[in-house]
Design an enzyme around this catalytic site. Structure first.
Site, short mmCIF file in Angstrom:
data_model
loop_
_atom_site.label_atom_id
_atom_site.label_comp_id
_atom_site.label_asym_id
_atom_site.label_seq_id
_atom_site.Cartn_x
_atom_site.Cartn_y
_atom_site.Cartn_z
N SER A 15 0.83 -1.22 0.00
CA SER A 15 0.00 0.00 0.00
C SER A 15 0.86 1.26 0.00
CB SER A 15 -0.88 0.03 1.25
OG SER A 15 -1.61 -1.15 1.36
N CYS A 43 -2.33 -5.74 2.08
CA CYS A 43 -3.74 -5.31 2.01
C CYS A 43 -4.46 -5.97 0.85
CB CYS A 43 -3.80 -3.79 1.89
SG CYS A 43 -5.46 -3.19 1.61
N CYS A 48 -6.68 -6.77 4.00
CA CYS A 48 -8.00 -6.11 3.99
C CYS A 48 -8.94 -6.59 2.90
CB CYS A 48 -7.84 -4.60 3.79
SG CYS A 48 -6.26 -3.90 4.26
N LYS A 51 -9.95 -10.35 2.93
CA LYS A 51 -10.68 -10.51 4.18
C LYS A 51 -12.11 -9.98 4.05
CE LYS A 51 -10.70 -7.27 6.97
NZ LYS A 51 -9.94 -6.62 8.00
N TYR A 99 -2.57 -2.55 -9.87
CA TYR A 99 -1.53 -1.85 -9.10
C TYR A 99 -0.25 -1.72 -9.92
CZ TYR A 99 -3.57 -1.17 -4.49
OH TYR A 99 -4.30 -0.70 -3.45
N ALA A 115 14.91 -7.14 -2.70
CA ALA A 115 16.00 -6.16 -2.69
C ALA A 115 16.53 -6.02 -1.27
CB ALA A 115 15.51 -4.82 -3.20
N GLY A 177 -6.55 -12.47 20.28
CA GLY A 177 -7.73 -11.71 20.66
C GLY A 177 -7.81 -10.38 19.95
N TYR A 179 -7.89 -7.91 16.23
CA TYR A 179 -8.93 -7.80 15.20
C TYR A 179 -8.85 -8.90 14.16
CZ TYR A 179 -6.01 -5.55 11.54
OH TYR A 179 -5.10 -5.28 10.55
N GLU A 183 -11.94 -11.37 13.39
CA GLU A 183 -12.55 -11.33 12.05
C GLU A 183 -12.60 -12.73 11.44
OE1 GLU A 183 -11.46 -6.73 10.78
OE2 GLU A 183 -10.11 -8.32 10.14
N ASP A 305 3.82 -0.38 7.74
CA ASP A 305 3.92 -1.35 8.84
C ASP A 305 5.36 -1.61 9.29
OD1 ASP A 305 1.20 -1.56 8.51
OD2 ASP A 305 1.16 -3.73 8.27
N HIS A 438 -34.30 9.51 10.12
CA HIS A 438 -35.14 8.44 10.63
C HIS A 438 -35.73 7.62 9.51
CE1 HIS A 438 -37.71 6.56 13.60
NE2 HIS A 438 -38.73 6.74 12.80
N GLU A 443 -29.13 7.43 13.84
CA GLU A 443 -29.79 8.59 14.45
C GLU A 443 -29.56 8.65 15.95
OE1 GLU A 443 -34.22 8.64 14.44
OE2 GLU A 443 -34.07 6.61 13.65
P1 FAD Z 1 2.62 -4.22 2.92
O1 FAD Z 1 1.30 -3.97 2.31
O2 FAD Z 1 2.78 -5.38 3.82
O3 FAD Z 1 3.67 -4.33 1.73
C1 FAD Z 1 5.00 -4.68 1.94
C2 FAD Z 1 5.50 -5.40 0.69
O4 FAD Z 1 6.91 -5.48 0.72
C3 FAD Z 1 5.01 -6.84 0.59
O5 FAD Z 1 4.33 -7.02 -0.64
C4 FAD Z 1 6.27 -7.69 0.67
O6 FAD Z 1 6.20 -8.84 -0.15
C5 FAD Z 1 7.32 -6.71 0.15
N1 FAD Z 1 8.68 -6.97 0.62
C6 FAD Z 1 9.10 -7.20 1.89
N2 FAD Z 1 10.45 -7.28 1.93
C7 FAD Z 1 10.89 -7.09 0.66
C8 FAD Z 1 12.19 -7.04 0.07
N3 FAD Z 1 13.29 -7.17 0.79
N4 FAD Z 1 12.27 -6.83 -1.27
C9 FAD Z 1 11.16 -6.69 -2.03
N5 FAD Z 1 9.90 -6.71 -1.51
C10 FAD Z 1 9.78 -6.90 -0.19
N6 FAD Z 1 -5.60 -2.53 7.35
C11 FAD Z 1 -6.69 -1.74 7.22
O7 FAD Z 1 -6.55 -0.53 7.12
N7 FAD Z 1 -7.95 -2.27 7.19
C12 FAD Z 1 -8.16 -3.62 7.28
O8 FAD Z 1 -9.31 -4.06 7.26
C13 FAD Z 1 -7.04 -4.47 7.39
N8 FAD Z 1 -7.19 -5.80 7.44
C14 FAD Z 1 -6.09 -6.61 7.50
C15 FAD Z 1 -6.29 -7.99 7.55
C16 FAD Z 1 -5.22 -8.84 7.64
C17 FAD Z 1 -5.45 -10.33 7.66
C18 FAD Z 1 -3.90 -8.29 7.68
C19 FAD Z 1 -2.71 -9.21 7.77
C20 FAD Z 1 -3.69 -6.92 7.63
C21 FAD Z 1 -4.79 -6.07 7.55
N9 FAD Z 1 -4.64 -4.68 7.52
C22 FAD Z 1 -5.74 -3.88 7.43
C23 FAD Z 1 -3.31 -4.05 7.63
C24 FAD Z 1 -2.79 -3.63 6.26
O9 FAD Z 1 -2.81 -4.73 5.39
C25 FAD Z 1 -1.38 -3.08 6.39
O10 FAD Z 1 -1.37 -2.05 7.35
C26 FAD Z 1 -0.85 -2.51 5.07
O11 FAD Z 1 -0.86 -3.48 4.07
C27 FAD Z 1 0.57 -1.97 5.27
O12 FAD Z 1 1.09 -1.52 4.05
P2 FAD Z 1 2.66 -1.46 3.82
O13 FAD Z 1 2.86 -0.79 2.50
O14 FAD Z 1 3.33 -0.90 5.00
O15 FAD Z 1 3.15 -2.97 3.74
#
Ligand code: FAD
Length: 461
Positions: A15, A43, A48, A51, A99, A115, A177, A179, A183, A305, A438, A443
């Protein structure tokens, strides 16, 4: 020869990384983005989006059950897990392609590889290629924890595998325990699985408002989910296709799947961070960054993250956008992490924004609580045994609404909008001045006129 091969190298196509790469490229930067698994990240691929698709699917069972009270006779229905998973996978593949296309359309080069840092400006790709970049953005996200290596841990799945199970579990034990645990518990229960949740704390959803935690637990139990708190899984035995989980309270639970959702850790391992001189935040294990997501090395940034700040997709996206604007858009953008609305897509769902009652009472001397629980109108005829919870938390000195917590159908959608009011510092008087719509559940948010509790903190406290 140019000093650098590229202006920005983004590690991770999730993301945050995708947004940062796209915006930086639109600002005119030469951008490369590396993704070792699938573009879209957690995500889109295993968070997300898949899910929520499973949540939609599992709710249909409720609709069918509720239909009888409204006069519908629905013949015997059946559910096919492989069809759902195949359709979900098709949609995820479509999003993954979108994407990749969007980031390439903006002018960035996508490299489908891992990388790692070789030094502070050099990235080594799995192919052996080396790239020298002026700036580097670490956006590698996080991964599920499995906790201590208990006997039988090799039988445990995480949310990653839960999205690809070949068949629907008949009985599943989920440890956790938070989210994600709740879920999945509600998803599987919605499809008819027998679900047990095991959690070491005193109640689920630690960090959420206590009334929300109690309400969610009782609603999930009414749906037939067993929730065991104050205990953990100590070991797991496998017998043929089934498992027995032995708990710290002495009991044993049989199931055909065991899933752990006990937290996630930032992906900082084996990235070569030490070779680049990038520091880790000792408090949370994520990459240490300042308010502009800048790491301990001035030309290396980290977002999402991997910084372990607020692990949500919109936050990662906002941080990625702010980084690109700050470094390549000639406009310093700071991300405000206060009052971020969040949801738990359990059944019934939770929407929350702002402070919990406990946080508000610690922060303000005078706190008024407006709370109601009621049977939603739909449940009157359907006969479903469910109640909604709505709670507003008001700083009584300024009259500002500083927290809103909802449990019930539509909670997430409602809280996205209430989030605007809370962010705008709306007062309780503003809520009261808003005409009710309503008949809706929402409400109630503008018709709770009298506080259900008033808290005054004495100076000595
Ligand atoms: P990520 O989306 O995790 O992307 C990181 C990417 O880096 C990955 O694709 C990985 O393969 C790649 N990568 C890692 N190391 C390397 C490397 N050395 N070289 C090349 N590529 C690499 N958030 C919400 O807001 N709403 C929700 O409902 C929600 N539900 C979720 C449900 C689940 C089951 C999970 C696990 C998470 C959920 N989240 C939700 C959290 C959300 O998915 C994350 O906060 C979000 O994806 C973080 O984005 P990011 O770009 O930091 O990392």
């Amino acid at each position: 020869m140019a000093e650098f091969d590229t202006d920005l190298f983004v590690i991770g196509g999730g993301s945050g990384g995708v947004r940062a790469a796209r915006i930086a490229a639109l600002h005119g930067a030469r951008v490369m983005i590396a993704e070792e698994y699938r573009m879209g990240g957690t995500c889109v691929i295993r968070g997300c989006v898949p899910k929520k698709l499973l949540v939609y699917a599992s709710h249909i069972h409720h609709e069918i059950e509720d239909a009888a009270g409204f006069g519908w006779t629905i013949p015997q229905v059946s559910f096919d897990w492989p069809t759902l998973i195949a359709n979900k996978d098709k949609e995820i593949a479509r999003l993954e392609a979108a994407y990749t296309a969007n980031v390439e359309k903006a002018g960035a080069r996508v490299v489908k590889t891992r990388a790692e840092f070789e030094d502070a400006h050099t990235l080594k790709l799995a192919s052996g290629e080396r790239v020298r970049s002026k700036y580097v953005l670490i956006a590698t996200g996080g991964a599920p924890n499995h906790g201590a290596p208990i006997p039988g841990i090799e039988h445990v799945i995480s949310s990653n595998e839960a999205f690809h199970l070949p068949s629907l579990p008949r009985r599943i034990l989920i440890q956790g325990g938070g989210y994600i645990a709740l879920e999945f518990a509600c998803i599987f229960a919605g499809f008819g699985s027998d679900v047990t949740v095991v959690y070491r704390g005193d109640n689920v959803l630690r960090g959420f408002d206590d009334d929300v935690r109690a309400h969610v637990r009782s609603e999930m139990e009414k749906e037939g989910i067993t929730i065991l708190t104050g205990c953990t899984v100590k070991s797991i035995d496998k017998h043929g296709k089934d498992f027995t989980s032995h708990l710290s309270n002495g009991s044993s639970i049989g199931s055909d799947r065991v899933m752990f959702a006990i937290g996630r850790h930032p992906n900082v391992a084996n990235l070569g961070l030490e070779k680049a001189g990038v520091g880790i935040n000792p408090g949370n294990g994520g990459i240490a960054v300042d308010g502009f997501s800048r790491s301990s090395v001035p030309h290396i940034y980290a977002i999402g993250d991997v910084t372990h700040r607020l692990n949500l997709t919109p936050v990662a996206i906002r941080e990625g956008h702010a980084f690109a604007d700050t470094v390549f858009g000639k406009r310093q953008v700071h991300v405000d992490h206060a009052n971020v609305p969040t949801a738990v897509f359990c059944q019934p769902e939770v929407g929350t924004v702002g402070l919990t009652e406990t946080q508000a009472r610690a922060q303000f001397t005078h706190v008024d609580i407006y709370k109601t629980t009621f049977r939603p109108m739909k449940a009157t005829i359907s006969g479903r045994d469910t109640r909604m919870l709505m709670k507003l938390i008001v700083d009584a000195t300024s009259d500002r609404v500083v927290g809103c917590h909802i449990v019930g159908d539509g909670a997430a959608e409602m809280v996205q909008l209430i989030g605007i009011a809370v962010k705008m510092k709306a007062t309780k008087a503003d809520f009261d001045a808003t005409m009710a719509l309503h008949p809706t559940a929402a409400e109630e948010l503008v018709t709770m006129h009298n506080p259900t509790a008033r808290h005054v903190r004495q100076a000595a406290e």
